[in-house]
Design a protein around this motif. Structure first.
Motif, PDB file in Angstrom:
ATOM      1  N   GLY A 166      21.131  -0.513  40.985  1.00  0.00           N
ATOM      2  CA  GLY A 166      20.395   0.348  41.840  1.00  0.00           C
ATOM      3  C   GLY A 166      19.096  -0.624  42.496  1.00  0.00           C
ATOM      4  O   GLY A 166      18.926  -1.816  42.319  1.00  0.00           O
ATOM      5  N   LEU A 180      22.308   4.540  41.479  1.00  0.00           N
ATOM      6  CA  LEU A 180      21.087   4.632  42.330  1.00  0.00           C
ATOM      7  C   LEU A 180      20.066   4.298  41.444  1.00  0.00           C
ATOM      8  O   LEU A 180      19.659   4.694  40.466  1.00  0.00           O
ATOM      9  N   THR A 212      15.913   6.766  36.802  1.00  0.00           N
ATOM     10  CA  THR A 212      15.618   5.882  37.801  1.00  0.00           C
ATOM     11  C   THR A 212      14.149   5.573  37.739  1.00  0.00           C
ATOM     12  O   THR A 212      13.661   4.507  38.582  1.00  0.00           O
ATOM     13  N   HIS A 220      19.985   2.669  36.174  1.00  0.00           N
ATOM     14  CA  HIS A 220      18.724   1.657  36.790  1.00  0.00           C
ATOM     15  C   HIS A 220      17.679   1.704  36.039  1.00  0.00           C
ATOM     16  O   HIS A 220      17.272   0.375  35.574  1.00  0.00           O
TER      17      HIS A 220
END
Length: 268
Positions: A36, A63, A180, A119
């Motif tokens: 990511g 992502l 993330t 990520h």
């Protein structure tokens, strides 16, 4: 045939190609994954996206926060910041294709029975299979006609721990944050978003997610992640593999060969 996982590229196409040349990556035979943050901060985000898309089914990724931020900027949920260097992407005639391509990428994947990739890591109150199921909830929403609504729930600053009693959108927002944005946890297992320091400089009331007792006790699964350049690719545990080695900050870009678990790097 080899499978590689590259750390945070962040729009540094030249560095990516130099690294792939160093390991002898051959798209006809090899597979490339990324942890990511494909884009953002680097000046070559357009070239990076064009190249990765051209690899077709020989490339996949999870992502990162910068990738999701690009989707929000494209949809005018966030104002473009010059430091993101998204302008060439946003002005590209291929921008809608890039957006659709990113919308179909997961937050987490199991590349092998013993290898988990995301990520930012694995939130300690979740097991691997549980985490994958939560990732799929977000993936289904991102692929739906209501996907833009989800982007508006990505920017929370609330330091909260996971709860099954969350509202639906708060639930999805927490899942995105955990996959993330996570670095440190507070004592009650809530996510901390303010501290990005190296571990030896962090406040005592915070602990890295990989120092949680449930992560330290995890057996049989390697956790491969990026996001945290201040770690400089180092964790105390063999099963927690950090691949963000700060290329965008002038340090190095790293890639892991899954078959050998060897890591190769190139410097700026």
């Amino acid at each position: 045939m080899a499978t590689y996982i590259v750390g945070d590229i962040q729009g540094c196409y030249s560095g990516l190609r130099k690294l792939l040349d160093k390991v002898g990556f051959e798209p006809k035979h090899d597979m490339l994954w990324a942890v990511g943050d494909l884009i953002g901060r680097g000046s070559e985000s357009l070239q990076t996206m064009e190249y990765l898309c051209e690899l077709g089914d020989k490339f996949n990724c999870v992502l990162g926060n910068h990738d999701l931020h690009f989707l929000a900027v494209h949809n005018k949920i966030r104002t473009a910041n010059p430091k993101d260097k998204f302008e060439p992407l946003l002005n590209s005639p291929k921008v809608d294709m890039f957006v659709q391509w990113l919308r179909n990428k997961p937050l987490a994947c199991k590349l092998a029975p013993d290898l988990f990739i995301s990520h930012a890591g694995l939130y300690p109150l979740w097991g691997v299979e549980q985490a994958l199921a939560y990732s799929q909830e977000v993936e289904r929403f991102l692929e739906s006609d209501c996907w833009v609504e989800l982007l508006e729930h990505m920017y929370t600053t609330r330091e909260i721990a996971w709860s099954e009693s969350f509202s639906y959108m708060d639930r999805l927002g927490f899942i995105i944050d955990a996959f993330t944005r996570m670095r440190y946890l507070c004592e009650d297992d809530s996510l901390n978003f303010s501290c990005k320091s190296p571990v030896n400089e962090s406040p005592q009331h915070l602990k890295p997610w990989f120092e949680h007792s449930r992560i330290k006790a995890l057996k049989g699964t390697k956790l491969v992640f990026g996001h945290w350049a201040a770690l400089e690719g180092q964790t105390p545990y063999e099963h927690c593999v950090a691949l963000d080695t700060g290329y965008i900050w002038g340090i190095k870009l790293s890639i892991l060969c899954v078959e050998s678990m060897d890591i190769v790097s190139v410097s700026q």
